[in-house]
Design a protein around this motif. Structure first.
Motif, PDB file in Angstrom:
ATOM      1  N   ALA A   1       1.077 -20.753  31.434  1.00  0.00           N
ATOM      2  CA  ALA A   1       0.570 -20.537  30.102  1.00  0.00           C
ATOM      3  C   ALA A   1       0.211 -22.058  29.506  1.00  0.00           C
ATOM      4  O   ALA A   1      -0.776 -21.981  28.558  1.00  0.00           O
ATOM      5  CB  ALA A   1       1.940 -20.323  29.126  1.00  0.00           C
ATOM      6  N   ASP A   2       0.692 -23.263  30.135  1.00  0.00           N
ATOM      7  CA  ASP A   2       0.069 -24.420  29.645  1.00  0.00           C
ATOM      8  C   ASP A   2      -1.258 -24.549  30.208  1.00  0.00           C
ATOM      9  O   ASP A   2      -2.302 -25.213  29.517  1.00  0.00           O
ATOM     10  CB  ASP A   2       0.883 -25.553  30.486  1.00  0.00           C
ATOM     11  CG  ASP A   2       2.352 -25.776  29.910  1.00  0.00           C
ATOM     12  OD1 ASP A   2       2.412 -25.195  28.721  1.00  0.00           O
ATOM     13  OD2 ASP A   2       3.195 -26.381  30.484  1.00  0.00           O
TER      14      ASP A   2
ATOM     15  N   ALA B   1      -3.335 -22.429  27.730  1.00  0.00           N
ATOM     16  CA  ALA B   1      -3.491 -23.202  26.428  1.00  0.00           C
ATOM     17  C   ALA B   1      -4.648 -24.334  26.540  1.00  0.00           C
ATOM     18  O   ALA B   1      -5.176 -24.492  25.544  1.00  0.00           O
ATOM     19  CB  ALA B   1      -2.224 -23.533  26.067  1.00  0.00           C
ATOM     20  N   GLN B   2      -4.643 -24.909  27.773  1.00  0.00           N
ATOM     21  CA  GLN B   2      -5.641 -25.979  27.770  1.00  0.00           C
ATOM     22  C   GLN B   2      -7.173 -25.477  27.851  1.00  0.00           C
ATOM     23  O   GLN B   2      -8.274 -25.745  27.128  1.00  0.00           O
ATOM     24  CB  GLN B   2      -5.474 -26.761  29.098  1.00  0.00           C
ATOM     25  CG  GLN B   2      -4.303 -27.823  29.065  1.00  0.00           C
ATOM     26  CD  GLN B   2      -4.391 -28.527  30.337  1.00  0.00           C
ATOM     27  OE1 GLN B   2      -5.177 -29.469  30.494  1.00  0.00           O
ATOM     28  NE2 GLN B   2      -3.355 -28.178  31.183  1.00  0.00           N
TER      29      GLN B   2
ATOM     30  N   PHE C   1      -8.100 -22.307  26.292  1.00  0.00           N
ATOM     31  CA  PHE C   1      -8.201 -22.201  25.081  1.00  0.00           C
ATOM     32  C   PHE C   1      -8.751 -23.338  24.092  1.00  0.00           C
ATOM     33  O   PHE C   1      -9.590 -23.317  23.384  1.00  0.00           O
ATOM     34  CB  PHE C   1      -7.029 -21.681  24.371  1.00  0.00           C
ATOM     35  CG  PHE C   1      -6.665 -20.039  24.835  1.00  0.00           C
ATOM     36  CD1 PHE C   1      -7.479 -19.433  26.058  1.00  0.00           C
ATOM     37  CD2 PHE C   1      -5.576 -19.512  24.629  1.00  0.00           C
ATOM     38  CE1 PHE C   1      -7.276 -18.386  26.571  1.00  0.00           C
ATOM     39  CE2 PHE C   1      -5.142 -18.340  25.392  1.00  0.00           C
ATOM     40  CZ  PHE C   1      -6.063 -17.646  26.235  1.00  0.00           C
ATOM     41  N   SER C   2      -7.998 -24.424  24.153  1.00  0.00           N
ATOM     42  CA  SER C   2      -8.400 -25.665  23.510  1.00  0.00           C
ATOM     43  C   SER C   2      -9.672 -26.049  23.818  1.00  0.00           C
ATOM     44  O   SER C   2     -10.678 -26.388  22.873  1.00  0.00           O
ATOM     45  CB  SER C   2      -7.521 -26.683  23.803  1.00  0.00           C
ATOM     46  OG  SER C   2      -7.894 -27.772  23.012  1.00  0.00           O
TER      47      SER C   2
ATOM     48  N   GLN D   1      -5.300 -13.284  28.433  1.00  0.00           N
ATOM     49  CA  GLN D   1      -3.734 -13.383  28.953  1.00  0.00           C
ATOM     50  C   GLN D   1      -3.783 -13.361  30.532  1.00  0.00           C
ATOM     51  O   GLN D   1      -4.976 -13.234  31.098  1.00  0.00           O
ATOM     52  CB  GLN D   1      -3.162 -12.176  28.620  1.00  0.00           C
ATOM     53  CG  GLN D   1      -3.933 -10.690  28.589  1.00  0.00           C
ATOM     54  CD  GLN D   1      -3.343  -9.591  27.865  1.00  0.00           C
ATOM     55  OE1 GLN D   1      -2.006  -9.747  27.987  1.00  0.00           O
ATOM     56  NE2 GLN D   1      -4.071  -8.660  27.440  1.00  0.00           N
TER      57      GLN D   1
END
Length: 144
Positions: free
Chosen positions: A9-10, A13-14, A16-17, A40
């Protein structure tokens, strides 16, 4: 430069950023249009993260659509562009597609990047169309 398969997930998230920064903030794509139900961690969709000197600077994803690989959400942060990392992302995506048994891939390229993809063996097979308010063309390549 390292291209790694996202499986946490980390890392996602990167990615997505980076996508938010490039597509939403730089290019003006609506936030609601940038993220979708393929964002996902599932076996059906493979996300990649590009690291340069340990720093996340790019991302991409691969899905299978109608028996073909579809490369999506390919982007690099501004400071990482012009260093050959885009080419490295495509090489990693193509290798991943081959391991999944895919011999043909497609992508929707922003028209300003069409020449870049052509230099890597992609062929344009559509007229210009609008996607998220930006002009795109569909490009294809047969993998060997």
């Amino acid at each position: 430069m390292t291209v790694k398969h996202i499986n946490t997930a980390d890392d996602l998230a990167q990615a997505f950023s980076i996508r938010k920064h490039v597509f939403v903030e730089e290019q003006g794509v609506a936030l609601k249009d940038e993220f979708d139900h393929y964002d996902q961690l599932t076996p059906a969709v493979q996300h990649l993260l590009v690291l340069d000197k340990g720093q996340a600077v790019g991302t991409a994803r691969l899905r299978e659509v109608d028996g073909q690989g579809k490369f999506e959400r390919i982007c690099l942060l501004k400071q990482a562009r012009g260093q050959g990392l885009g080419r490295d992302i495509l090489i990693a995506l193509e290798a991943l597609a081959i391991t999944r048994g895919l011999t043909r891939v497609k992508l929707h390229a922003q028209t300003h990047a069409e020449g870049f993809y052509q230099s890597l063996g992609y062929r344009t097979d559509s007229d210009v169309f609008d996607e998220d308010g930006l002009p795109h063309v569909r490009m294809v390549k047969t993998l060997s």
